[in-house]
Design a protein around this motif. Sequence first.
Motif, PDB file in Angstrom:
ATOM      1  N   GLN A 173       0.829  -1.206   0.000  1.00 13.68           N
ATOM      2  CA  GLN A 173       0.000   0.000   0.000  1.00 13.68           C
ATOM      3  C   GLN A 173       0.865   1.258   0.000  1.00 13.68           C
ATOM      4  N   GLU A 174       1.923   1.226   0.814  1.00 13.21           N
ATOM      5  CA  GLU A 174       2.825   2.370   0.856  1.00 13.21           C
ATOM      6  C   GLU A 174       3.504   2.579  -0.523  1.00 13.21           C
ATOM      7  N   GLU A 175       3.866   1.421  -1.090  1.00 12.48           N
ATOM      8  CA  GLU A 175       4.538   1.522  -2.415  1.00 12.48           C
ATOM      9  C   GLU A 175       3.586   2.075  -3.444  1.00 12.48           C
ATOM     10  N   VAL A 176       2.340   1.625  -3.412  1.00 20.24           N
ATOM     11  CA  VAL A 176       1.363   2.117  -4.394  1.00 20.24           C
ATOM     12  C   VAL A 176       1.109   3.585  -4.166  1.00 20.24           C
ATOM     13  N   HIS A 177       0.930   3.958  -2.929  1.00 18.48           N
ATOM     14  CA  HIS A 177       0.676   5.384  -2.657  1.00 18.48           C
ATOM     15  C   HIS A 177       1.888   6.247  -2.960  1.00 18.48           C
ATOM     16  N   SER A 178       3.052   5.626  -2.870  1.00 18.08           N
ATOM     17  CA  SER A 178       4.243   6.395  -3.231  1.00 18.08           C
ATOM     18  C   SER A 178       4.280   6.723  -4.737  1.00 18.08           C
ATOM     19  N   LYS A 179       3.544   5.924  -5.507  1.00 18.10           N
ATOM     20  CA  LYS A 179       3.473   6.182  -6.955  1.00 18.10           C
ATOM     21  C   LYS A 179       2.474   7.282  -7.304  1.00 18.10           C
ATOM     22  N   GLU A 180       1.740   7.741  -6.322  1.00 21.18           N
ATOM     23  CA  GLU A 180       0.714   8.753  -6.593  1.00 21.18           C
ATOM     24  C   GLU A 180       1.343  10.052  -7.101  1.00 21.18           C
ATOM     25  N   LEU A 181       2.520  10.435  -6.532  1.00 18.34           N
ATOM     26  CA  LEU A 181       3.207  11.635  -6.991  1.00 18.34           C
ATOM     27  C   LEU A 181       3.645  11.488  -8.439  1.00 18.34           C
ATOM     28  N   LYS A 182       4.130  10.257  -8.720  1.00 20.43           N
ATOM     29  CA  LYS A 182       4.580  10.024 -10.096  1.00 20.43           C
ATOM     30  C   LYS A 182       3.422  10.097 -11.071  1.00 20.43           C
ATOM     31  N   VAL A 183       2.264   9.536 -10.613  1.00 19.15           N
ATOM     32  CA  VAL A 183       1.084   9.596 -11.483  1.00 19.15           C
ATOM     33  C   VAL A 183       0.647  11.050 -11.664  1.00 19.15           C
ATOM     34  N   LYS A 184       0.746  11.826 -10.622  1.00 20.35           N
ATOM     35  CA  LYS A 184       0.354  13.221 -10.712  1.00 20.35           C
ATOM     36  C   LYS A 184       1.290  13.980 -11.655  1.00 20.35           C
ATOM     37  N   LEU A 185       2.604  13.730 -11.497  1.00 20.07           N
ATOM     38  CA  LEU A 185       3.560  14.396 -12.390  1.00 20.07           C
ATOM     39  C   LEU A 185       3.334  13.986 -13.842  1.00 20.07           C
ATOM     40  N   LEU A 186       3.058  12.703 -14.001  1.00 24.48           N
ATOM     41  CA  LEU A 186       2.798  12.221 -15.358  1.00 24.48           C
ATOM     42  C   LEU A 186       1.543  12.859 -15.913  1.00 24.48           C
ATOM     43  N   THR A 187       0.535  12.990 -15.060  1.00 25.61           N
ATOM     44  CA  THR A 187      -0.705  13.639 -15.506  1.00 25.61           C
ATOM     45  C   THR A 187      -0.459  15.093 -15.862  1.00 25.61           C
ATOM     46  N   ASP A 188       0.328  15.791 -15.042  1.00 22.34           N
ATOM     47  CA  ASP A 188       0.645  17.190 -15.349  1.00 22.34           C
ATOM     48  C   ASP A 188       1.429  17.309 -16.655  1.00 22.34           C
ATOM     49  N   SER A 189       2.392  16.403 -16.842  1.00 25.06           N
ATOM     50  CA  SER A 189       3.199  16.448 -18.083  1.00 25.06           C
ATOM     51  C   SER A 189       2.332  16.238 -19.302  1.00 25.06           C
ATOM     52  N   VAL A 190       1.405  15.246 -19.207  1.00 19.86           N
ATOM     53  CA  VAL A 190       0.528  14.978 -20.359  1.00 19.86           C
ATOM     54  C   VAL A 190      -0.381  16.165 -20.600  1.00 19.86           C
ATOM     55  N   ASN A 191      -0.968  16.692 -19.530  1.00 20.35           N
ATOM     56  CA  ASN A 191      -1.868  17.843 -19.706  1.00 20.35           C
ATOM     57  C   ASN A 191      -1.123  19.056 -20.276  1.00 20.35           C
ATOM     58  N   SER A 192       0.116  19.254 -19.745  1.00 20.75           N
ATOM     59  CA  SER A 192       0.916  20.374 -20.269  1.00 20.75           C
ATOM     60  C   SER A 192       1.276  20.144 -21.743  1.00 20.75           C
ATOM     61  N   PHE A 193       1.615  18.944 -22.118  1.00 26.65           N
ATOM     62  CA  PHE A 193       2.027  18.637 -23.493  1.00 26.65           C
ATOM     63  C   PHE A 193       0.877  18.796 -24.468  1.00 26.65           C
ATOM     64  N   ILE A 194      -0.288  18.199 -24.058  1.00 28.39           N
ATOM     65  CA  ILE A 194      -1.415  18.288 -24.985  1.00 28.39           C
ATOM     66  C   ILE A 194      -2.014  19.673 -25.000  1.00 28.39           C
ATOM     67  N   GLY A 195      -1.688  20.502 -23.992  1.00 28.79           N
ATOM     68  CA  GLY A 195      -2.193  21.862 -23.988  1.00 28.79           C
ATOM     69  C   GLY A 195      -1.541  22.721 -25.074  1.00 28.79           C
ATOM     70  N   LYS A 196      -0.318  22.328 -25.483  1.00 25.20           N
ATOM     71  CA  LYS A 196       0.395  23.076 -26.521  1.00 25.20           C
ATOM     72  C   LYS A 196       0.007  22.635 -27.931  1.00 25.20           C
ATOM     73  N   ALA A 197      -0.624  21.484 -27.988  1.00 24.93           N
ATOM     74  CA  ALA A 197      -0.984  20.958 -29.303  1.00 24.93           C
ATOM     75  C   ALA A 197      -2.375  21.405 -29.683  1.00 24.93           C
ATOM     76  N   PRO A 198      -2.675  21.302 -30.978  1.00 26.60           N
ATOM     77  CA  PRO A 198      -4.029  21.649 -31.416  1.00 26.60           C
ATOM     78  C   PRO A 198      -5.067  20.772 -30.725  1.00 26.60           C
ATOM     79  N   PRO A 199      -6.317  21.215 -30.623  1.00 23.35           N
ATOM     80  CA  PRO A 199      -7.370  20.426 -29.924  1.00 23.35           C
ATOM     81  C   PRO A 199      -7.559  19.029 -30.505  1.00 23.35           C
ATOM     82  N   THR A 200      -7.323  18.909 -31.781  1.00 22.53           N
ATOM     83  CA  THR A 200      -7.533  17.591 -32.395  1.00 22.53           C
ATOM     84  C   THR A 200      -6.505  16.577 -31.941  1.00 22.53           C
ATOM     85  N   ALA A 201      -5.394  17.061 -31.358  1.00 18.48           N
ATOM     86  CA  ALA A 201      -4.332  16.148 -30.915  1.00 18.48           C
ATOM     87  C   ALA A 201      -4.443  15.791 -29.434  1.00 18.48           C
ATOM     88  N   HIS A 202      -5.521  16.186 -28.772  1.00 16.92           N
ATOM     89  CA  HIS A 202      -5.647  15.939 -27.318  1.00 16.92           C
ATOM     90  C   HIS A 202      -6.167  14.540 -26.993  1.00 16.92           C
TER      91      HIS A 202
END
Length: 683
Positions: A625-654
């Motif tokens: 459980q601790e290990e899984v919850h420790s991945k939550e930050l990584k999932v959040k960073l990954l989510t931010d990176s994806v959102n930031s990346f697709i935010g620069k692309a045209p809407p059709t690329a989201h």
Amino acid sequence: MVRSIKASNLKDHAEIAACLRRLSTHKAELEAKHPTMDKLCSMSQDLLFSVKNKEVASKLEARLDSFAQRWDRLVQSLEMNISQVQLSSTVSTTKQSEMTHSGTVTVTKVTTREKVSALRHTRESPPPQKKRQVVVDSELRKRFDVDFTEVHSYMTRGEAILQSPEFSVSRKDGSIQELHDKVQAIDRERPEKYRKLQEATRTAQTLVEQEGSRADDIAQAADQLNQRWAGFCVLLADRLTWLAYQTKVLAFYSLYEQSEQAVDSSDNWLKVQAPPASEPEPLKVQLDRCREEVARLSSLQPQVDLLEKQLKELKDEKEGEEDPSAFLDADITAFKEHYRKVLEDLRARERQLQLVLESLPPARYKETISTLLAWLQQCEAKLSIPSTAVTEYPIMEQRLKDLQALQVALAEHQGEVDYLTSAVEQVFQKAPPDISQKYRIEIDAIMARWRRLGSTLTDSVQRIQELMAKLMQFENDVKTLKKWMADVDVFLNEEWPALGDSEALEKQLEQCTALVNDIHTIQPSVNGINEVGLYLKKEAEPPFAIHIQKELDELNAQWENVCKQAYAKKSALKGGLDKTMALRKEMQEMQEWINQAEEDYLERDFTYKTPEELRKAVEELKRAQEEVHSKELKVKLLTDSVNSFIGKAPPTAHDALRSELDILTANYQRLCSRLDGKCKTLE
């Protein structure tokens, strides 16, 4: 002497006749001295004009006036005495005697008819009585006195002229017409005076026969008069011969001088003549003038022959006297040689002019030269206007046609040039060097202009063809490049594919990479277009140069924009692909971890036989459980990176990445939820 003659109260007819004879003699002498008086007056006037001293001139003029007054008084006195004697004779004679005495006053004016009538009357009259005989003797004496006086006066006047010093001087020029006229007048009077002499002689014989010794003075006077008449006739004949010879001499020297002047005139004319003209018209004028001079000088040949004949005759007439060459010194041989030389020189010039005229080209040559020079000038005027400058292609094409038309015309005029060259070659063979040189210079100048025109036309045609080819290449290259850039612009402005679609991104990146490679390949061509454009701009007319510069500016701006967009798109595609691949890899790793965690912790069955085993299972799940919850930050960073990346692309690329992210986050949350539930259950 005039004063010593008694002129009044004369009663004796013999005394009156003697007085009248003396007065007539003095009058004739005075008339003979009249020319000398005129000459003296003329010389005196010249002397007065030449004397500068006024006092001397005044004295001289006074002496001349005094002398002239004495002369006038002498003439008046003589005329007065003659009038008185005539008056005395008129009073003492009959009417017939008055007529006879009137002839004495007029001096040699008695007519032949009166003389013949008087002589006939004397011969036909019957023997007179004694008183009548005295009257007849008186009349015969009067008639003798009249005839004697008239003949004596005639000879006195004639001798004054015939003994003039002018007869002692031979001359080669001037005029003896006045002297000739005077002698001829004397000669014309001679027959009449000879008849008077004969009448006087017969009258004297009659008086001697009738009066005997009382008429000795009459006979002696008649003999002296005849002797004087013989000498006078010899003198007159000698003077007539002298005049005839002198007239021939003057005529000879006049003809000689005229002929010599004519030859000198031709010689001087020949010396000042200009060289033969190089043009037919002035040369014809020179030839005609020379022919006139030859004809004029040739016409002197009879005069030259006549001069030689006259000189021989003149020398023959003087043969036996002093050397006639001392006076007749005309060098006919030298003159004939000079005449022959000048005539030959004139004919030589005539032949030279004729030869030059025949060697000159015909009138067609001049017409051809005029036509050709006019055409050359017209062509040179056209070529003086810049026709090879770059401008719009249709205009250059028309200029090329015009130049090619000139080339065709140049070829058509080649025949004229060939004719001129051939004609000038004939001139070189026949004409004198100076004429040949003139025509050589003329034809060389024409040929130089001809060759220069041909060379200029060839260069201009070649030049304009090269520029037209470059202009066409430039316009075609610009058109092609613009079309290519338009197609590229369509590609660059296409919608971006979904960022999650790596295959599409890779395909698009390949296309963009190929585009960049094409740009690198085309760049030298673009550089070449710029070089050609700048070259054309340099050779172009100012308005068209502005057009070329504007065309280059627009082309280069569009090219730079395409290059910039291509490089940017390639960079963006490559970055997007790398980012997509990285994000997908992270999401894939995260998904694999979730799958592994599910397999390890959720799908595995734990055995709980003993509490220890259960406690160990709980501890293991808590660690999980601790290990899984420790991945939550990584999932959040990954989510931010994806959102930031697709935010620069045209809407059709989201959609693609967002759906993958949503699945990943959902799986992670489900894992956490299930793991938390199982952990609680075990606890």
